[in-house]
Design a protein around this motif. Structure first.
Motif, PDB file in Angstrom:
ATOM      1  N   ALA A  23      -8.003   0.726  -5.334  1.00 16.71           N
ATOM      2  CA  ALA A  23      -7.638  -0.684  -5.431  1.00 16.71           C
ATOM      3  C   ALA A  23      -6.706  -0.997  -6.591  1.00 16.71           C
ATOM      4  O   ALA A  23      -6.956  -0.615  -7.732  1.00 16.71           O
ATOM      5  CB  ALA A  23      -8.891  -1.544  -5.568  1.00 16.71           C
ATOM      6  N   CYS A  74       0.835  -1.191   0.000  1.00 20.61           N
ATOM      7  CA  CYS A  74       0.000   0.000   0.000  1.00 20.61           C
ATOM      8  C   CYS A  74       0.875   1.248   0.000  1.00 20.61           C
ATOM      9  O   CYS A  74       2.043   1.195   0.385  1.00 20.61           O
ATOM     10  CB  CYS A  74      -0.956   0.005   1.185  1.00 20.61           C
ATOM     11  SG  CYS A  74      -0.171  -0.164   2.790  1.00 20.61           S
ATOM     12  N   CYS A 103     -14.307  -6.082  -0.425  1.00 25.66           N
ATOM     13  CA  CYS A 103     -13.137  -6.941  -0.337  1.00 25.66           C
ATOM     14  C   CYS A 103     -12.974  -7.294   1.130  1.00 25.66           C
ATOM     15  O   CYS A 103     -12.975  -6.406   1.992  1.00 25.66           O
ATOM     16  CB  CYS A 103     -11.898  -6.206  -0.850  1.00 25.66           C
ATOM     17  SG  CYS A 103     -10.419  -7.243  -0.827  1.00 25.66           S
ATOM     18  N   HIS A 132     -10.546 -12.207  -2.969  1.00 31.81           N
ATOM     19  CA  HIS A 132     -11.106 -11.712  -1.706  1.00 31.81           C
ATOM     20  C   HIS A 132     -12.317 -10.810  -1.925  1.00 31.81           C
ATOM     21  O   HIS A 132     -12.957 -10.391  -0.961  1.00 31.81           O
ATOM     22  CB  HIS A 132     -10.051 -10.951  -0.911  1.00 31.81           C
ATOM     23  CG  HIS A 132      -9.036 -11.847  -0.291  1.00 31.81           C
ATOM     24  ND1 HIS A 132      -7.934 -11.357   0.375  1.00 31.81           N
ATOM     25  CD2 HIS A 132      -8.928 -13.194  -0.226  1.00 31.81           C
ATOM     26  CE1 HIS A 132      -7.200 -12.363   0.824  1.00 31.81           C
ATOM     27  NE2 HIS A 132      -7.785 -13.486   0.452  1.00 31.81           N
ATOM     28  N   LEU A 150      -4.993  -5.633  -3.425  1.00 32.55           N
ATOM     29  CA  LEU A 150      -5.973  -6.563  -2.859  1.00 32.55           C
ATOM     30  C   LEU A 150      -6.157  -7.743  -3.804  1.00 32.55           C
ATOM     31  O   LEU A 150      -6.207  -7.566  -5.024  1.00 32.55           O
ATOM     32  CB  LEU A 150      -7.318  -5.851  -2.654  1.00 32.55           C
ATOM     33  CG  LEU A 150      -7.279  -4.633  -1.725  1.00 32.55           C
ATOM     34  CD1 LEU A 150      -8.541  -3.803  -1.887  1.00 32.55           C
ATOM     35  CD2 LEU A 150      -7.092  -5.079  -0.279  1.00 32.55           C
ATOM     36  N   TRP A 151      -6.277  -8.928  -3.233  1.00 32.14           N
ATOM     37  CA  TRP A 151      -6.440 -10.133  -4.052  1.00 32.14           C
ATOM     38  C   TRP A 151      -7.845 -10.211  -4.636  1.00 32.14           C
ATOM     39  O   TRP A 151      -8.834 -10.034  -3.933  1.00 32.14           O
ATOM     40  CB  TRP A 151      -6.153 -11.386  -3.224  1.00 32.14           C
ATOM     41  CG  TRP A 151      -4.713 -11.503  -2.880  1.00 32.14           C
ATOM     42  CD1 TRP A 151      -4.125 -11.313  -1.661  1.00 32.14           C
ATOM     43  CD2 TRP A 151      -3.651 -11.819  -3.780  1.00 32.14           C
ATOM     44  NE1 TRP A 151      -2.771 -11.487  -1.757  1.00 32.14           N
ATOM     45  CE2 TRP A 151      -2.449 -11.799  -3.038  1.00 32.14           C
ATOM     46  CE3 TRP A 151      -3.597 -12.111  -5.144  1.00 32.14           C
ATOM     47  CZ2 TRP A 151      -1.207 -12.068  -3.613  1.00 32.14           C
ATOM     48  CZ3 TRP A 151      -2.356 -12.377  -5.723  1.00 32.14           C
ATOM     49  CH2 TRP A 151      -1.189 -12.360  -4.962  1.00 32.14           C
TER      50      TRP A 151
END
Length: 130
Positions: A80, A22, A49, A38, A34-35
């Motif tokens: 994101a 981040c 998420c 998720h 972020l995956w």
């Protein structure tokens, strides 16, 4: 695009490209990797998420927790960088994701905020804006 380019598109520079997940940009937004797996199913114009910081460890995790504390306390805007991997199970086991085949994308029309943060569990809700 590669990982660093994704952050650059939001005007954010990673403190350490080897482990940072981040970074803040000049607008004061927090850009977070972020995956994809998720993210929950979108509801209307929003998508969440959901994850746990305890899933992995290391300096990137400490940086993430500090950033999430601030974002939650100040209602900071979240942007994101969406990471997709060929091995979500390895990610969930906390294995070194840099060794996996990953791709990165951004959603310039998504603006989020941290709606749940207890020091481990997080939920970030994004709203699509035109």
């Amino acid at each position: 695009m590669n990982y660093g380019e994704a952050f650059t598109r939001y005007g954010a520079a990673l403190r350490n490209p080897q482990w940072s997940v981040c970074a803040e940009n000049a607008k004061g937004e927090l850009v977070v990797s972020l995956w994809h797996h998720h993210f929950r199913k979108a509801v209307g114009n929003t998508i969440r998420c959901v994850g746990k910081a305890s899933r992995w460890s290391g300096p990137g995790n400490a940086e993430f927790r500090e950033s999430m504390n601030k974002a939650f306390e100040t209602n900071q805007v979240i942007r994101a960088v969406i990471a997709r991997t060929d091995n979500p199970n390895a990610v969930e086991r906390g294995e070194g994701a840099s060794k996996l085949k990953n791709t990165f994308s951004i959603k310039e029309d998504w603006f989020g905020k941290v709606v749940v943060w207890d020091g481990d569990t997080y939920e970030i809700e994004f709203e699509r804006r035109n």
